[in-house]
Design an enzyme around this catalytic site. Structure first.
Site, PDB file in Angstrom:
ATOM      1  N   GLY A 316     -53.635  11.590 -84.695  1.00 49.43           N
ATOM      2  CA  GLY A 316     -51.588  11.368 -85.461  1.00 49.43           C
ATOM      3  C   GLY A 316     -51.297  10.576 -84.532  1.00 49.43           C
ATOM      4  N   ASP A 317     -51.061   9.181 -83.676  1.00 53.81           N
ATOM      5  CA  ASP A 317     -50.177   8.826 -83.038  1.00 53.81           C
ATOM      6  C   ASP A 317     -51.195   7.750 -82.888  1.00 53.81           C
ATOM      7  OD1 ASP A 317     -48.336   7.896 -80.990  1.00 53.81           O
ATOM      8  OD2 ASP A 317     -47.429   9.631 -81.542  1.00 53.81           O
ATOM      9  N   ASP A 318     -50.651   6.734 -81.781  1.00 52.25           N
ATOM     10  CA  ASP A 318     -51.230   5.371 -81.231  1.00 52.25           C
ATOM     11  C   ASP A 318     -52.647   5.698 -80.911  1.00 52.25           C
ATOM     12  OD1 ASP A 318     -49.414   3.942 -81.387  1.00 52.25           O
ATOM     13  OD2 ASP A 318     -49.067   4.274 -79.207  1.00 52.25           O
TER      14      ASP A 318
END
Length: 526
Positions: A316-318
């Site tokens: 859900g991010d990098d």
């Protein structure tokens, strides 16, 4: 013949010739060539086996048997001696002594979590079992802890040096969801007063600091942070401290992480902080692609000599974020991230980027190779992000053989990522961004292939594009966007490069030099 043949030839049996041999010896002895004159010399002759008395034959037989037994004993004694000087096959590797003279050491112990009272039913809290097992390994100077198949609920626990945490097939370590079980730790020194909140932060589910020779591996067992409750409380703003990572190793060296699955972390998934000589391979990292805030996959932070290879990351991010501290705190801590290889990795990041550098990079980032990476269904492909106040540098970064599939913005350099720990940063501490190379960049379904946004105070220097062909979603005229960029395009590049860059042919001969390096063509409307 070997030694056995020699010994048998000198046995008593050899002294008693067969009748045929005896007769032959007798004829030779009586011949002129044997030294006799006219055959008149008289020699004692053997009359063959028939001439030997029965009692004498019994004595010869007994002597023969004794000789055979002695030879047999001699052979076995020799083999036994040889075995005494042969290294037993089950002993482990040679351990050098302080004087450089090695000695053989016993194999490290292997423990099963159940030996310490562990229960893998998904309901029983196993923190005491993990703590006791790690303590036993520390007391023995190293060892392996096997987590067998089952669901092992636990609060956070620490690892120790020279330890292997082995997750068998079907094993799943579950993080307890009640944050009261999670210990508080001091903020990281390179991040100031805290990342999400000022003051203490929650520790990680599996933690280690100031360690050597740590391995987390297995048969694709799982470490599950059960982060759903954390994400919900973060969105509701009811947490009083910064969330903790799933796995965090600090100030440690010789780390190997392989053949496991990490999923649903409360915060960053695998945070390697101020570590050296790290290998992460054949690891799967998962979190929901939306609704799981800040669940970065792998964050090498102020680390040296890191290899990340053969991994699958969907979070859900990098997917991977290389960091080295935040503003004045990172500048003061002064630990760069350097010598990092990212190889053969597949990443999905709908919220952020596949591979990021920054934005917290105030200790510097250099000598990074990102190659053979496939980024799909993501908001951004590969990104460098920084801002005034960060200071330091991002230099000598190579992207090679990158595949972009259904990406909003493929290549990003952003120099105004204005998120700061507090008001104490120095806006004049501007980073240097230079020596960035992109080669063999291919893909399809990309909305904006390139967006490099330098500025007058943070220009992007010496950027190279070579062998690039990216299929576009929309046929816009300015999908290769640049601002305050100096560099070159070598050979064929599609889409048409921005006017900020010099043009060279494949023989590296200058075709056209740009006089427009400072023009800006950044459009966030698409």
């Amino acid at each position: 013949m070997g030694e056995t043949g020699v010994a048998v030839a000198s046995s008593p049996r050899a002294a008693a010739s067969s009748p045929r041999a005896a007769a032959s010896s007798a004829s030779v002895a009586s011949s002129p060539r044997a030294g006799g004159v006219g055959g008149r010399h008289h020699h004692r002759r053997w009359g063959g086996a028939a001439a030997i008395s029965p009692s004498y034959r019994a004595v010869l037989l007994a002597l023969w048997l004794v000789g055979f037994a002695l030879v047999f004993l001699w052979q076995n004694t020799s083999v036994g001696r040889a075995r005494l000087y042969t290294r037993p096959p089950l002993l482990p590797k040679r351990a050098p002594s302080a004087q450089g003279m090695g000695q053989w050491v016993a194999a490290p112990p292997v423990y099963d979590l159940r030996e310490f009272g562990g229960v893998g039913d998904g309901r029983t809290l196993n923190t005491e079992a993990f703590v006791a097992a790690v303590a036993s390994i520390a007391e023995r100077g190293g060892g392996r802890l096997v987590v067998p198949a089952g669901r092992w609920l636990t609060a956070p626990f620490n690892l120790t040096s020279r330890m292997t945490l082995f997750l068998a097939a079907g094993a799943e370590i579950l993080g307890v969801q009640d944050e009261r079980y999670w210990p508080l730790m001091s903020p990281l020194p390179s991040y100031g007063y805290g990342r999400e909140h000022r003051g203490p932060r929650y520790g990680s589910l599996i933690h280690g600091q100031d360690l050597k020779d740590v391995t987390i591996t297995g048969q694709n067992g799982t470490i599950n942070g059960q982060g759903q409750s954390w994400w919900s409380k973060f969105r509701k703003k009811v947490l009083n401290h910064t969330r903790g990572p799933l796995v965090q190793l600090m100030r440690s060296s010789n780390i190997t992480i392989s053949n496991i699955t990490l999923r649903d972390s409360p915060f960053w998934t695998l945070h390697i902080y101020d570590c050296k000589d790290v290998t992460i391979s054949d690891t799967t990292i998962l979190a929901p692609i939306v609704g799981a805030p800040n669940t970065d996959g792998i964050d090498p932070d102020s680390c040296e000599n890191v290899v990340i290879k053969n991994c699958y990351i969907s979070v859900g991010d990098d997917g991977i974020a290389i960091k080295s501290g935040w503003d004045q705190y990172g500048i003061a801590y002064g630990r760069p991230s350097t010598n990092i290889i990212i190889h053969n990795v597949t990443i999905r990041s709908m919220v952020s980027a596949g591979v990021s550098i920054g934005s917290e990079m105030s200790g510097g980032v250099s000598n990074v190779l990102v190659e053979n990476v496939h980024i799909w269904d993501s908001r951004r492909g590969v990104r460098i992000k920084t801002a005034p106040g960060r200071g330091a540098y991002v230099s000598n970064i190579t992207y090679r053989n990158i595949t972009l599939e259904h990406i909003r913005v493929g290549i990003v350099i952003k120099t105004d990522y204005n998120e700061h720990p507090d008001e104490g940063f120095d806006p004049k501490a501007v980073p240097i961004i230079e020596n960035i190379s992109y080669s063999s960049i291919h893909g399809h379904g990309v909305r904006v292939p390139v967006r490099i946004q330098g500025s007058a105070e943070i220009p992007v220097k010496n950027v190279t594009f070579h062998d690039m062909s990216v299929g576009l979603v929309d046929r816009k005229n300015h999908v290769f966007q640049c601002s305050f960029v100096q560099g070159q395009v070598i050979g064929y590049v599609f889409p048409v490069p921005c006017k900020n860059l010099d043009l060279y042919n494949e023989r590296r001969e200058l075709v056209k030099q740009s006089a427009l390096q400072n023009i800006s063509d950044i459009d966030y409307s698409f």
